[in-house]
Design a protein around this motif. Sequence first.
Motif, short mmCIF file in Angstrom:
data_model
loop_
_atom_site.label_atom_id
_atom_site.label_comp_id
_atom_site.label_asym_id
_atom_site.label_seq_id
_atom_site.Cartn_x
_atom_site.Cartn_y
_atom_site.Cartn_z
N PHE A 27 54.49 43.87 42.51
CA PHE A 27 54.01 44.75 43.57
C PHE A 27 52.50 44.64 43.76
CE2 PHE A 27 57.70 46.56 41.38
CZ PHE A 27 58.62 46.43 42.42
N LEU A 28 51.78 44.19 42.76
CA LEU A 28 50.35 43.95 42.91
C LEU A 28 50.09 42.93 44.02
CD1 LEU A 28 47.37 44.08 42.04
CD2 LEU A 28 47.90 42.41 40.27
N HIS A 29 50.98 41.98 44.17
CA HIS A 29 50.80 40.91 45.15
C HIS A 29 51.47 41.23 46.49
CE1 HIS A 29 49.88 38.99 41.34
NE2 HIS A 29 49.20 38.12 42.02
N ARG A 30 52.04 42.43 46.60
CA ARG A 30 52.68 42.82 47.85
C ARG A 30 51.85 43.83 48.62
NH1 ARG A 30 58.66 45.66 48.65
NH2 ARG A 30 58.43 46.06 50.90
N TYR A 31 51.19 44.74 47.91
CA TYR A 31 50.48 45.83 48.56
C TYR A 31 48.98 45.54 48.59
CZ TYR A 31 54.79 48.53 48.20
OH TYR A 31 56.08 48.98 48.32
N PRO A 32 48.25 46.16 49.54
CA PRO A 32 46.80 45.95 49.61
C PRO A 32 46.07 46.59 48.43
CG PRO A 32 47.48 47.63 51.18
CD PRO A 32 48.75 47.02 50.63
N LEU A 33 44.83 46.19 48.24
CA LEU A 33 44.00 46.72 47.17
C LEU A 33 42.99 47.71 47.74
CD1 LEU A 33 43.21 43.49 45.12
CD2 LEU A 33 45.06 45.14 44.75
N LEU A 34 42.59 48.67 46.91
CA LEU A 34 41.55 49.61 47.31
C LEU A 34 40.16 49.02 47.13
CD1 LEU A 34 42.95 52.94 45.81
CD2 LEU A 34 42.86 52.26 48.22
N GLY A 83 46.29 51.68 49.18
CA GLY A 83 46.36 50.48 48.37
C GLY A 83 46.41 50.78 46.89
N LEU A 84 46.26 49.74 46.09
CA LEU A 84 46.34 49.83 44.64
C LEU A 84 44.98 49.57 44.01
CD1 LEU A 84 49.58 47.70 44.01
CD2 LEU A 84 49.41 50.03 44.88
N ASN A 85 44.79 50.10 42.81
CA ASN A 85 43.63 49.75 42.00
C ASN A 85 44.05 49.77 40.54
OD1 ASN A 85 43.77 52.44 41.32
ND2 ASN A 85 41.67 52.93 41.87
N GLY A 86 43.08 49.67 39.62
CA GLY A 86 43.42 49.63 38.21
C GLY A 86 44.10 50.90 37.72
N ASP A 87 43.68 52.06 38.22
CA ASP A 87 44.33 53.31 37.83
C ASP A 87 45.80 53.33 38.26
OD1 ASP A 87 42.24 54.60 36.52
OD2 ASP A 87 41.42 55.41 38.36
N VAL A 88 46.06 52.86 39.45
CA VAL A 88 47.44 52.82 39.94
C VAL A 88 48.27 51.87 39.08
CG1 VAL A 88 48.93 52.25 41.88
CG2 VAL A 88 46.77 53.43 42.29
N LEU A 89 47.71 50.73 38.72
CA LEU A 89 48.44 49.80 37.86
C LEU A 89 48.74 50.45 36.50
CD1 LEU A 89 46.64 46.38 38.48
CD2 LEU A 89 48.70 47.28 39.57
N ALA A 137 42.27 45.11 39.30
CA ALA A 137 43.39 44.65 40.12
C ALA A 137 43.00 43.43 40.95
CB ALA A 137 43.89 45.77 41.02
N GLY A 138 41.79 43.46 41.49
CA GLY A 138 41.34 42.32 42.28
C GLY A 138 41.09 41.09 41.44
N LEU A 139 40.70 41.29 40.18
CA LEU A 139 40.43 40.15 39.31
C LEU A 139 41.68 39.33 39.03
CD1 LEU A 139 37.97 41.56 36.61
CD2 LEU A 139 37.49 39.76 38.28
N VAL A 140 42.82 40.01 38.85
CA VAL A 140 44.04 39.29 38.45
C VAL A 140 44.93 38.93 39.63
CG1 VAL A 140 44.01 40.36 36.18
CG2 VAL A 140 45.33 41.42 37.99
N ARG A 141 44.69 39.52 40.78
CA ARG A 141 45.53 39.23 41.93
C ARG A 141 45.31 37.78 42.39
NH1 ARG A 141 46.76 43.02 47.09
NH2 ARG A 141 47.48 41.45 48.54
N GLY A 142 46.42 37.14 42.78
CA GLY A 142 46.32 35.78 43.27
C GLY A 142 46.62 34.72 42.23
#
Length: 232
Positions: A145-152, A203-209, A157-162
């Motif tokens: 789901f990290l790769h499906r939803y936008p980021l805040l 969107g998502l961030n580290g807290d959401v993860l 979260a941005g570091l590991v996405r992709g």
Amino acid sequence: MWRTLRLALALLTVFPLAPKEARPEEFRQTTPFFPLAGYALGLPLALLAILPLPEGLFAALALALLLGLTGFLHLDGLLDVADALLGARPREERLRLLKDPHLGAFAFGVGGLYLLLLWQALALAREPLFLLLLPGFARFAILLFLHRYPLLGPGMAGLVRGGPWAWGLLFAWPFPALYPLPALLVLLAAWGVAHLAARRLGGLNGDVLGAMIALSELAGLLGYALWKAPGG
């Protein structure tokens, strides 16, 4: 490979294994190793389950290990997200609460219920192999789901996405193969948090993860208790 695994362990656990001067692209390469980082957390739980301890004491010690070996970061994320997502507020207020270090009523309520349910679920799910595999699958599930939803924002979260996250299935597949109902509930819990965060926060961030991991592990444990219950 060893350097990347060390970085994955440093991201998801308290183990001081982070290599020096890690580059942004190295963080993205950690995603296939998220399940292995989860197994590093599950191994102490599995070993603890073998010891002849009363159920209540085992559950309390297992809860302490699960929270302590993650540096309480996932619990912290759950509490922050509870305040931000629950209640009737405009999006701007939700985003402000997500960054606020103080805890509100929703954080205390959700946190108390979470710890109570986690303690009881651990007492009912005292199978070493299950406890070994569950944290690994929960950490793989968030990547779906990290790769499906936008980021805040950028952040963890941005570091590991992709990254090549799908390769993590090579390590995570034993759990859904052996425990299909708990695996389904893990995925549903992770999706539910991600979907609600995307709708209410944007969107998502580290807290959401962190909240996704915390609740998906709890869902898996409760699913195991239901699955293994008499007549289940």
